[in-house]
Design a protein around this motif. Sequence first.
Motif, PDB file in Angstrom:
ATOM      1  N   ALA A   1      43.726   5.361  77.116  1.00 37.84           N
ATOM      2  CA  ALA A   1      43.257   3.978  76.962  1.00 37.84           C
ATOM      3  C   ALA A   1      44.281   3.147  76.200  1.00 37.84           C
ATOM      4  N   ALA A   2      44.931   3.771  75.208  1.00 36.49           N
ATOM      5  CA  ALA A   2      45.957   3.052  74.440  1.00 36.49           C
ATOM      6  C   ALA A   2      47.154   2.697  75.329  1.00 36.49           C
ATOM      7  N   ARG A   3      47.477   3.619  76.235  1.00 37.76           N
ATOM      8  CA  ARG A   3      48.609   3.351  77.149  1.00 37.76           C
ATOM      9  C   ARG A   3      48.351   2.129  78.013  1.00 37.76           C
ATOM     10  N   GLN A   4      47.086   1.899  78.346  1.00 35.43           N
ATOM     11  CA  GLN A   4      46.749   0.709  79.154  1.00 35.43           C
ATOM     12  C   GLN A   4      47.141  -0.573  78.422  1.00 35.43           C
ATOM     13  N   LEU A   5      47.211  -0.473  77.081  1.00 38.20           N
ATOM     14  CA  LEU A   5      47.605  -1.640  76.291  1.00 38.20           C
ATOM     15  C   LEU A   5      49.093  -1.581  75.942  1.00 38.20           C
ATOM     16  N   GLY A   6      49.813  -0.665  76.591  1.00 36.76           N
ATOM     17  CA  GLY A   6      51.247  -0.550  76.344  1.00 36.76           C
ATOM     18  C   GLY A   6      51.566   0.080  74.997  1.00 36.76           C
ATOM     19  N   TRP A   7      50.680   0.954  74.504  1.00 39.45           N
ATOM     20  CA  TRP A   7      50.867   1.548  73.182  1.00 39.45           C
ATOM     21  C   TRP A   7      50.815   3.066  73.287  1.00 39.45           C
ATOM     22  N   ASP A   8      51.815   3.734  72.719  1.00 42.15           N
ATOM     23  CA  ASP A   8      51.832   5.190  72.680  1.00 42.15           C
ATOM     24  C   ASP A   8      51.171   5.633  71.374  1.00 42.15           C
ATOM     25  N   ALA A   9      49.897   6.017  71.463  1.00 42.40           N
ATOM     26  CA  ALA A   9      49.135   6.348  70.246  1.00 42.40           C
ATOM     27  C   ALA A   9      49.422   7.761  69.757  1.00 42.40           C
ATOM     28  N   GLY A  10      50.059   8.576  70.610  1.00 46.14           N
ATOM     29  CA  GLY A  10      50.280   9.976  70.243  1.00 46.14           C
ATOM     30  C   GLY A  10      51.212  10.152  69.063  1.00 46.14           C
ATOM     31  N   ASN A  11      52.190   9.261  68.925  1.00 47.39           N
ATOM     32  CA  ASN A  11      53.179   9.414  67.855  1.00 47.39           C
ATOM     33  C   ASN A  11      52.960   8.427  66.721  1.00 47.39           C
ATOM     34  N   ALA A  12      51.775   7.824  66.681  1.00 44.78           N
ATOM     35  CA  ALA A  12      51.551   6.752  65.706  1.00 44.78           C
ATOM     36  C   ALA A  12      51.289   7.295  64.307  1.00 44.78           C
ATOM     37  N   ALA A  13      51.488   6.415  63.331  1.00 40.92           N
ATOM     38  CA  ALA A  13      51.298   6.769  61.926  1.00 40.92           C
ATOM     39  C   ALA A  13      49.843   6.533  61.513  1.00 40.92           C
ATOM     40  N   LEU A  14      49.563   6.730  60.235  1.00 36.26           N
ATOM     41  CA  LEU A  14      48.227   6.432  59.714  1.00 36.26           C
ATOM     42  C   LEU A  14      47.881   4.979  60.015  1.00 36.26           C
ATOM     43  N   ALA A  15      46.599   4.701  60.161  1.00 34.49           N
ATOM     44  CA  ALA A  15      46.180   3.342  60.547  1.00 34.49           C
ATOM     45  C   ALA A  15      46.703   2.292  59.567  1.00 34.49           C
ATOM     46  N   ARG A  16      46.802   2.644  58.291  1.00 37.06           N
ATOM     47  CA  ARG A  16      47.227   1.627  57.310  1.00 37.06           C
ATOM     48  C   ARG A  16      48.693   1.258  57.464  1.00 37.06           C
ATOM     49  N   HIS A  17      49.463   2.109  58.139  1.00 36.40           N
ATOM     50  CA  HIS A  17      50.875   1.795  58.337  1.00 36.40           C
ATOM     51  C   HIS A  17      51.135   1.072  59.657  1.00 36.40           C
TER      52      HIS A  17
END
Lengths: 230, 272
Positions: B175-191
């Motif tokens: 679902a994140a990819r549909q928004l052009g975002w690679d969530a697999g390598n993301a940092a903590l939400a606060r960053h």
Amino acid sequence: MNRLVTVAEMTLRELTRRRGVLLLLLLMPLTFWLIRRDSYVGQSVRALLLGISWAVSTAALFATSAARELEPRLRLAGYRPHHLYIGRMLGLWGLGLVISVPFFLLTVIDANNLRYGGIAVAMLCCVAVAAPFGMLIGALLPRELEGTLLLLTVVAMQMLLDPADAATKLTPFWSSREIGTWAVDHTDDGYLTRGLLHGLVVTVLLIVTVAGVFAVRLRQRRHLHHVPIA
Amino acid sequence: MNADDWLRAFAAELHQRRVGGDVARHVVAEAATHLREGGGDPWLVFGAPQAYAAAIVESIGTAPGPRPGPVRLHARGITKRYGRQVVLRDASLTVRAGQIAAVVGANGCGKSTFLRICAGLVSPDAGEVTVAGRLSYCPQQGGTADFLLPDEHFVLVGAGQGVPRVPARRAGRAAARQLGWDAGNAALARHLSGGTRQKLNLTMSTLTQPDVLLLDEPYQGFDQGSYVNLWDQLTRLRDEGRAIVVVTHLLNQLDRVDVVLDLPPAHQGGRS
């Protein structure tokens, strides 16, 4: 069950990542212990127990405040209120146990002639009471600063009240003080029994109150009607 | 913008213009082949992606949009006061499956309050809301956990529906990819940056496969590409039969919505 475990796990993950806050929280019991260490071991143990109560209840307050915006959407995602508060409480109790172990070992190594089993039970009482107590304050007060100030007041009151005063029994962490006295001063078993009973009653009362507050806050509103898709 | 970016923008434009999936894929593949074999700047060869997509639509037509289905959200007579301020007065909205509704109005007219009432997070002083099926809500801000990874958010939301963690993580990343975002390598939400955090917020709300999706200004902090991807995804969700309500103050989006609720300004000030 999976929901409870997941909320507990995420609570633990969140808290263990707040390393700076955790270290500062652990500093208080350690400081309490060290300050009284050379004078009277009984005061040192009681201060240590109060410090653990402070650390766990403050962690509970932070966890509850941080989840305030997240919980309504988790409710929509299929969680019931009890999944959220019991799961969080389980995570906090787990954290409290982990925090208590090094302090228990500290008493074993650094102090003689104590009933160590009693020290362990007193620490368990601290953790059992502190988690729902911090959660309750976090649920009732919207901002962390207000909650921290209230916790500080309770801990200070607990520390300064005359033990002989009947009002001390109304303070949430009286149980650990009573069991601590049994463990340090080798008093009769009445201290242990009274402490355990107080700890149990306060823990149950706090859990019931937390359940009530969460049930109201995350209730299904009357204006919203859900109908199944035909 | 390189050739790949151009082709992506072109594909998004075709999708928004309701060009059927197979036809759109074929047209994009043809354009890609042409660029690969002939070389050259796509802007010089084809022009702007929007203009070329419009030309394609004119020549081949578009797939008929699905007809709106049964009512999924029905809010009627919603009135809300904060003290003596009347923020909402007798507001009503009906959204059917396969429709996007926009709630618009000036600052402080009660758009967010209306959405929170529809989500059941705030009680109105009068009025009722009926929701058919599963409801999901994406707040304007907050709604994520600072010290959790995006994957952990997906697991947490998934567990609410009884979804095991691996499928939940996979669905969240998709679902994140549909928004052009690679969530697999993301940092903590606060960053995460404000825009990326909002993508996490949005991904969480679509993860539960809701029948009714309530979005409170979901594009805050988005760049142009993410904004296009958002509307691309909303269009896709609409075509799948979801009912979507978007709070917005950007009027240029309205040409992509089916229903508009224009709220009047609140009496004696108010809140948004």
